[in-house]
Design a protein around this motif. Structure first.
Motif, PDB file in Angstrom:
ATOM      1  N   HIS A 107      43.134  37.435  47.937  1.00  0.00           N
ATOM      2  CA  HIS A 107      41.720  37.195  48.198  1.00  0.00           C
ATOM      3  C   HIS A 107      41.685  36.453  49.524  1.00  0.00           C
ATOM      4  CE1 HIS A 107      37.803  34.908  46.985  1.00  0.00           C
ATOM      5  NE2 HIS A 107      37.569  35.857  47.866  1.00  0.00           N
ATOM      6  N   ARG A 150      38.993  41.441  48.909  1.00  0.00           N
ATOM      7  CA  ARG A 150      40.031  41.490  47.873  1.00  0.00           C
ATOM      8  C   ARG A 150      41.002  42.588  48.283  1.00  0.00           C
ATOM      9  NH1 ARG A 150      39.127  37.397  43.902  1.00  0.00           N
ATOM     10  NH2 ARG A 150      36.956  36.846  44.221  1.00  0.00           N
ATOM     11  N   ARG A 179      48.354  41.131  45.154  1.00  0.00           N
ATOM     12  CA  ARG A 179      46.922  41.031  45.394  1.00  0.00           C
ATOM     13  C   ARG A 179      46.671  39.803  46.260  1.00  0.00           C
ATOM     14  NH1 ARG A 179      44.935  36.904  42.962  1.00  0.00           N
ATOM     15  NH2 ARG A 179      46.016  35.942  41.233  1.00  0.00           N
ATOM     16  N   ASP A 193      41.925  47.293  50.865  1.00  0.00           N
ATOM     17  CA  ASP A 193      40.987  46.180  50.959  1.00  0.00           C
ATOM     18  C   ASP A 193      39.644  46.610  50.384  1.00  0.00           C
ATOM     19  OD1 ASP A 193      42.647  44.309  52.139  1.00  0.00           O
ATOM     20  OD2 ASP A 193      41.890  44.625  54.172  1.00  0.00           O
ATOM     21  N   GLU A 231      44.697  44.729  47.515  1.00  0.00           N
ATOM     22  CA  GLU A 231      45.724  45.137  46.560  1.00  0.00           C
ATOM     23  C   GLU A 231      46.856  45.776  47.349  1.00  0.00           C
ATOM     24  OE1 GLU A 231      43.819  47.671  43.745  1.00  0.00           O
ATOM     25  OE2 GLU A 231      42.576  46.053  42.950  1.00  0.00           O
ATOM     26  N   ASP A 240      34.262  38.658  52.855  1.00  0.00           N
ATOM     27  CA  ASP A 240      35.042  38.240  51.704  1.00  0.00           C
ATOM     28  C   ASP A 240      35.745  39.471  51.145  1.00  0.00           C
ATOM     29  OD1 ASP A 240      35.523  35.935  49.828  1.00  0.00           O
ATOM     30  OD2 ASP A 240      34.795  37.436  48.406  1.00  0.00           O
ATOM     31  N   HIS A 288      46.751  34.415  46.442  1.00  0.00           N
ATOM     32  CA  HIS A 288      47.554  35.638  46.443  1.00  0.00           C
ATOM     33  C   HIS A 288      48.639  35.524  45.387  1.00  0.00           C
ATOM     34  CE1 HIS A 288      49.806  32.872  48.938  1.00  0.00           C
ATOM     35  NE2 HIS A 288      50.867  33.644  48.861  1.00  0.00           N
TER      36      HIS A 288
END
Length: 153
Positions: free
Chosen positions: A78, A97, A76, A112, A99, A95, A68
């Motif tokens: 992950h 990602r 952001r 997400d 923002e 999984d 992060h």
């Protein structure tokens, strides 16, 4: 880099890992906007209610914050979630990602992104494998999830 916003992301995912939806919601601004492939547009208290609903499902969830970063206005992350999907009893490793946008020391926007087809193959099995790429299955999953959220929000 903003240490305060990095710490806010860490606090959010630490609460998630503890199953503390109230702690997660406390990281959100009152008018937060949240979106992901299943809940594309949640605002305000509904975002916190969504986490409360997800964390109240039977079984354990394991959250791993892989990386992060944040500056003064954006961030952001992950992260991964490992759990058993309550609708089918199938194991899932999602999984994701994320923002973020920040305002007043809180998360004002959280988006997400994850592969819906990949998620549906794991969570729904053969149905997800065959139909997970279709708008029809995505719309069905969204309707069911929105119905569950309406009961707790």
């Amino acid at each position: 880099m903003s240490q305060a916003n990095r710490a806010l992301i860490e606090r959010f995912y630490a609460a998630f890992g503890r199953g503390d939806s109230a702690g997660m919601a406390a990281c959100y601004a009152p008018d937060v906007v949240f979106g992901d492939p299943v809940f594309p547009d949640l605002r305000g208290e509904r975002a916190g209610a969504m986490w409360r609903m997800l964390l109240s499902a039977p079984g354990d969830i394991e959250i791993t914050l892989l990386e992060h970063d944040a500056d003064e206005t954006t961030g952001r992350a992950h992260w991964q979630a490992r759990y058993v999907f309550s609708g089918t009893g199938r194991p899932v490793l999602n999984d994701v990602r994320a923002e973020f946008r920040f305002s007043g020391g809180l998360i004002s926007e959280h988006r997400d992104r994850f592969g819906f087809h990949r998620w549906s193959r794991q969570a729904l099995g053969p149905v997800g494998l065959l139909l997970g790429w279709t708008p029809l299955l995505r719309a069905s999953v969204r309707r069911k999830a929105a119905g569950r959220l309406a009961k707790v929000a």
